[in-house]
Design an enzyme around this catalytic site. Sequence first.
Site, PDB file in Angstrom:
ATOM      1  N   SER A   1       1.465  -1.090  -0.146  1.00  0.00           N
ATOM      2  CA  SER A   1       0.073   0.530  -0.372  1.00  0.00           C
ATOM      3  C   SER A   1       0.967   1.295  -0.226  1.00  0.00           C
ATOM      4  CB  SER A   1      -0.921   0.172   1.282  1.00  0.00           C
ATOM      5  OG  SER A   1       0.162   0.350   2.542  1.00  0.00           O
TER       6      SER A   1
ATOM      7  N   ASP B   1      -1.406  -1.081  -4.516  1.00  0.00           N
ATOM      8  CA  ASP B   1      -1.787  -1.703  -3.755  1.00  0.00           C
ATOM      9  C   ASP B   1      -3.402  -0.202  -3.480  1.00  0.00           C
ATOM     10  OD1 ASP B   1      -4.525  -3.228  -2.435  1.00  0.00           O
ATOM     11  OD2 ASP B   1      -3.469  -2.772  -0.606  1.00  0.00           O
TER      12      ASP B   1
ATOM     13  N   GLU C   1     -11.394   0.030  -9.397  1.00  0.00           N
ATOM     14  CA  GLU C   1     -11.910  -0.344  -7.912  1.00  0.00           C
ATOM     15  C   GLU C   1     -13.390   0.819  -8.660  1.00  0.00           C
ATOM     16  OE1 GLU C   1     -11.763  -0.436  -3.962  1.00  0.00           O
ATOM     17  OE2 GLU C   1     -12.759  -0.010  -3.617  1.00  0.00           O
TER      18      GLU C   1
ATOM     19  N   HIS D   1     -12.110  -3.108   5.120  1.00  0.00           N
ATOM     20  CA  HIS D   1     -11.135  -3.511   5.299  1.00  0.00           C
ATOM     21  C   HIS D   1     -10.829  -3.776   6.812  1.00  0.00           C
ATOM     22  CE1 HIS D   1      -9.944  -1.753   1.469  1.00  0.00           C
ATOM     23  NE2 HIS D   1      -8.967  -2.266   1.578  1.00  0.00           N
TER      24      HIS D   1
ATOM     25  N   GLY E   1     -10.901  -6.306   1.207  1.00  0.00           N
ATOM     26  CA  GLY E   1     -10.909  -7.704   2.476  1.00  0.00           C
ATOM     27  C   GLY E   1     -10.941  -8.163   2.701  1.00  0.00           C
ATOM     28  N   SER E   2     -10.391  -9.179   2.313  1.00  0.00           N
ATOM     29  CA  SER E   2     -10.849 -10.677   2.182  1.00  0.00           C
ATOM     30  C   SER E   2     -10.411 -11.434   3.092  1.00  0.00           C
ATOM     31  CB  SER E   2     -10.321 -11.621   0.656  1.00  0.00           C
ATOM     32  OG  SER E   2     -11.614 -11.462  -0.078  1.00  0.00           O
ATOM     33  N   SER E   3      -9.356 -11.251   3.891  1.00  0.00           N
ATOM     34  CA  SER E   3      -8.895 -11.927   5.641  1.00  0.00           C
ATOM     35  C   SER E   3     -10.650 -12.609   6.014  1.00  0.00           C
ATOM     36  CB  SER E   3      -8.906 -10.945   6.532  1.00  0.00           C
ATOM     37  OG  SER E   3      -6.932 -10.385   5.944  1.00  0.00           O
TER      38      SER E   3
ATOM     39  N   ASP F   1      -4.537  -9.089   4.227  1.00  0.00           N
ATOM     40  CA  ASP F   1      -3.783  -8.647   4.925  1.00  0.00           C
ATOM     41  C   ASP F   1      -3.835  -8.988   6.421  1.00  0.00           C
ATOM     42  OD1 ASP F   1      -2.075  -6.484   5.968  1.00  0.00           O
ATOM     43  OD2 ASP F   1      -2.453  -5.246   4.972  1.00  0.00           O
TER      44      ASP F   1
END
Length: 347
Positions: free
Chosen positions: A50, A83, A142, A192, A233-235, A277
């Site tokens: 990022s 990112d 996005e 996130h 936001g896939s944690s 992340d």
Amino acid sequence: MPLVPMRQILDEAAKGGYGVGAFNVNNMEQIQAIMEAASETKSPVIIQASRGALKYSKMVYLKKLMEAACEENPGIPVSMHLDHGNSVETCKQAIELGFTSVMIDGSLAEDGKTPNTYEQNVAITKEVVELAHPLGVTVEGELGVLGGIEDGHGAGLSVEEANAHLTDPAQAEDFVAKTGLDALAVAIGTSHGAYKSGRKDPNTGEVLPPALAMDRIHEIHERMPTCHMVMHGSSSVPKELVDIVNEFGGNMPGTFGIAVEQIQDGIKHGVRKVNVDTDSRLAMTGAIRKVFAESPEAFDPRKYLAPARDAMRDLVYLPRMKAFGQAGHAGDYTPMSLDEMKAVYGK
Ligand code: G3H
Ligand code: 13P
Ligand code: ZN
């Protein structure tokens, strides 16, 4: 092996029907943990930084660490991705630094807070594509707005507000056609960070898992079967990792992430890049807290950074690479250079 254009990694993932984890890094231990997992599972990988990460590491340090990762692992295709780029200028800087892929997050203005209009998003995304493709560099854009804030970037929308800014599938078709981007980040209700859910049980007040609009992904895939989608936001914010943090002095109440099964459903329907992340932050923090709690006399950073590196590898990167399906695919193809990619875009 030199860094590979992300577009090739995504095209190959689409051919093989799998997803690829895009893991955020800020330091050497994270990069090493990713590469150890990639080498053990023979996985292609996307390593992303990022703007905050680049500032923290003074840019050139991360670049050199990623180059070292490639040098040490010649059989692993690695893409280096920016990112959440917030401007054409930031994307230009990353490309000059040697990134093989950039994200322009045109859903928000350059201040990283104010939502852009659709027309502004199309214009800035197209500008980055026109800058990057002649150099062989991949572009992610996005559409829709995610909840949460990272590095001060994010509209600061609550989960409820973000749900009013989900990606519209018909608009997505228009967006991809007008911009010519390589990968489309979609807003489907993920956000996130570690606190992703705005839902509570009305009776008990307990936090419930976030509700995702997977139907948006299904519809976009039906409309554009060759479009590579990206889930931010896939944690998964696994309870085991939060429990370790809390057991050793942390305080993280009521957290829920994205279930791996939901990500796998996305992958079946065109998601090729999966951004993670927070999970590695949790694994690292838990491992360090544990050493501090159990060995208060320890002061050699290697005594806590080595377990932190192992925890990220074993509890996050290895299981995610297997679950997303990228494991075993590192040797499927000969990595392309940016020059070769230029020629593909030129056709
Ligand atoms: O996009 C989200 C990542 O978690 C990056 O976070 O901006 O704090 O480095 P950061
Ligand atoms: P998490 O906070 O869920 O790990 O998401 C990271 C991300 O989307 C980076 O762009
Ligand atoms: Zn993100």
